[in-house]
Design a protein around this motif. Structure first.
Motif, PDB file in Angstrom:
ATOM      1  N   LEU A  85      -9.869  19.438 -32.054  1.00 48.17           N
ATOM      2  CA  LEU A  85      -8.446  20.776 -32.794  1.00 48.17           C
ATOM      3  C   LEU A  85      -9.783  21.648 -32.682  1.00 48.17           C
ATOM      4  O   LEU A  85      -9.266  23.035 -32.484  1.00 48.17           O
ATOM      5  N   ILE A  86     -11.101  22.024 -32.623  1.00 48.58           N
ATOM      6  CA  ILE A  86     -12.091  23.110 -32.732  1.00 48.58           C
ATOM      7  C   ILE A  86     -12.229  23.729 -31.717  1.00 48.58           C
ATOM      8  O   ILE A  86     -11.854  24.756 -31.263  1.00 48.58           O
ATOM      9  N   PHE A  87     -12.293  22.963 -30.201  1.00 46.98           N
ATOM     10  CA  PHE A  87     -12.673  23.680 -28.944  1.00 46.98           C
ATOM     11  C   PHE A  87     -11.097  23.983 -28.255  1.00 46.98           C
ATOM     12  O   PHE A  87     -11.085  23.978 -26.791  1.00 46.98           O
ATOM     13  N   ASN A  88     -10.260  22.581 -28.575  1.00 40.98           N
ATOM     14  CA  ASN A  88      -9.012  23.598 -28.274  1.00 40.98           C
ATOM     15  C   ASN A  88      -9.376  22.517 -26.433  1.00 40.98           C
ATOM     16  O   ASN A  88      -8.396  22.612 -25.862  1.00 40.98           O
ATOM     17  N   LYS A  89     -10.090  21.244 -26.615  1.00 38.35           N
ATOM     18  CA  LYS A  89     -10.454  20.044 -25.000  1.00 38.35           C
ATOM     19  C   LYS A  89     -10.030  19.095 -25.858  1.00 38.35           C
ATOM     20  O   LYS A  89     -10.028  18.667 -26.939  1.00 38.35           O
ATOM     21  N   GLY A  90     -10.047  17.916 -25.302  1.00 37.34           N
ATOM     22  CA  GLY A  90     -10.358  16.721 -24.913  1.00 37.34           C
ATOM     23  C   GLY A  90     -12.071  16.630 -24.580  1.00 37.34           C
ATOM     24  O   GLY A  90     -12.619  16.933 -23.846  1.00 37.34           O
ATOM     25  N   VAL A  91     -11.785  15.060 -25.330  1.00 36.94           N
ATOM     26  CA  VAL A  91     -14.009  14.376 -25.759  1.00 36.94           C
ATOM     27  C   VAL A  91     -13.974  14.271 -23.687  1.00 36.94           C
ATOM     28  O   VAL A  91     -15.147  14.681 -24.020  1.00 36.94           O
ATOM     29  N   LEU A  92     -13.023  13.716 -22.849  1.00 40.68           N
ATOM     30  CA  LEU A  92     -13.787  13.599 -21.439  1.00 40.68           C
ATOM     31  C   LEU A  92     -14.494  15.487 -20.880  1.00 40.68           C
ATOM     32  O   LEU A  92     -15.161  15.265 -20.095  1.00 40.68           O
ATOM     33  N   GLN A  93     -13.253  16.318 -21.423  1.00 38.93           N
ATOM     34  CA  GLN A  93     -13.295  17.083 -20.849  1.00 38.93           C
ATOM     35  C   GLN A  93     -15.511  18.241 -21.667  1.00 38.93           C
ATOM     36  O   GLN A  93     -15.438  18.670 -21.019  1.00 38.93           O
ATOM     37  N   MET A  94     -14.822  17.591 -22.330  1.00 35.62           N
ATOM     38  CA  MET A  94     -16.525  19.316 -23.278  1.00 35.62           C
ATOM     39  C   MET A  94     -17.543  17.836 -22.765  1.00 35.62           C
ATOM     40  O   MET A  94     -18.303  18.802 -22.373  1.00 35.62           O
ATOM     41  N   ILE A  95     -17.024  16.880 -22.207  1.00 38.29           N
ATOM     42  CA  ILE A  95     -18.254  16.393 -21.250  1.00 38.29           C
ATOM     43  C   ILE A  95     -18.897  16.533 -19.811  1.00 38.29           C
ATOM     44  O   ILE A  95     -19.742  16.181 -19.211  1.00 38.29           O
ATOM     45  N   GLY A  96     -17.108  16.968 -19.698  1.00 35.60           N
ATOM     46  CA  GLY A  96     -17.386  17.698 -18.043  1.00 35.60           C
ATOM     47  C   GLY A  96     -16.865  16.451 -17.223  1.00 35.60           C
ATOM     48  O   GLY A  96     -17.249  16.791 -15.775  1.00 35.60           O
ATOM     49  N   VAL A  97     -16.077  15.749 -17.721  1.00 32.80           N
ATOM     50  CA  VAL A  97     -15.357  14.562 -17.022  1.00 32.80           C
ATOM     51  C   VAL A  97     -13.750  15.588 -16.546  1.00 32.80           C
ATOM     52  O   VAL A  97     -13.214  16.126 -17.713  1.00 32.80           O
TER      53      VAL A  97
END
Length: 107
Positions: A85-97
């Motif tokens: 919710l905070i970053f408006n990205k999924g977990v995989l996108q946050m780690i670079g996938v």
């Protein structure tokens, strides 16, 4: 192990802790124990009719361990939802996938 004595009073035996002996005498490896008996049961306390039969946990899967594992899992999932919710990205996108391309197979 708690047992019921013939006089129906609580009886519990504890193994004694082996102590280091500095003398050169041989030690006997016999387990020693002592007993504790109550003179009278407190008011409102009843003795169990059957002694509980406990099964040994299999590879550490005890009820307490599973409760704590599930609590940690719930905290982790809530943390992931808040981060998304905070970053408006999924977990995989946050780690670079890179996501969203699928398998890219020709159909």
């Amino acid at each position: 192990m708690a047992t019921i004595s013939p006089t129906f009073l609580p009886h519990q035996s504890f193994p004694s802790v082996p102590r280091r002996n500095s003398s050169c005498l041989p030690r006997l490896n016999r387990p020693k124990s002592f007993s504790i008996r109550a003179a009278k049961l407190p008011a409102g306390v009843e003795l169990p009719k059957d002694e509980p039969r406990l099964t040994e946990p299999f590879l550490g899967f005890t009820r307490t361990a599973e409760v704590w594992n599930s609590r940690a899992c719930m905290i982790g999932l809530v943390g992931i939802f808040i981060a998304e919710l905070i970053f408006n990205k999924g977990v995989l996108q946050m780690i670079g996938v890179e996501v969203g391309k699928g398998l890219d197979l020709p159909l």
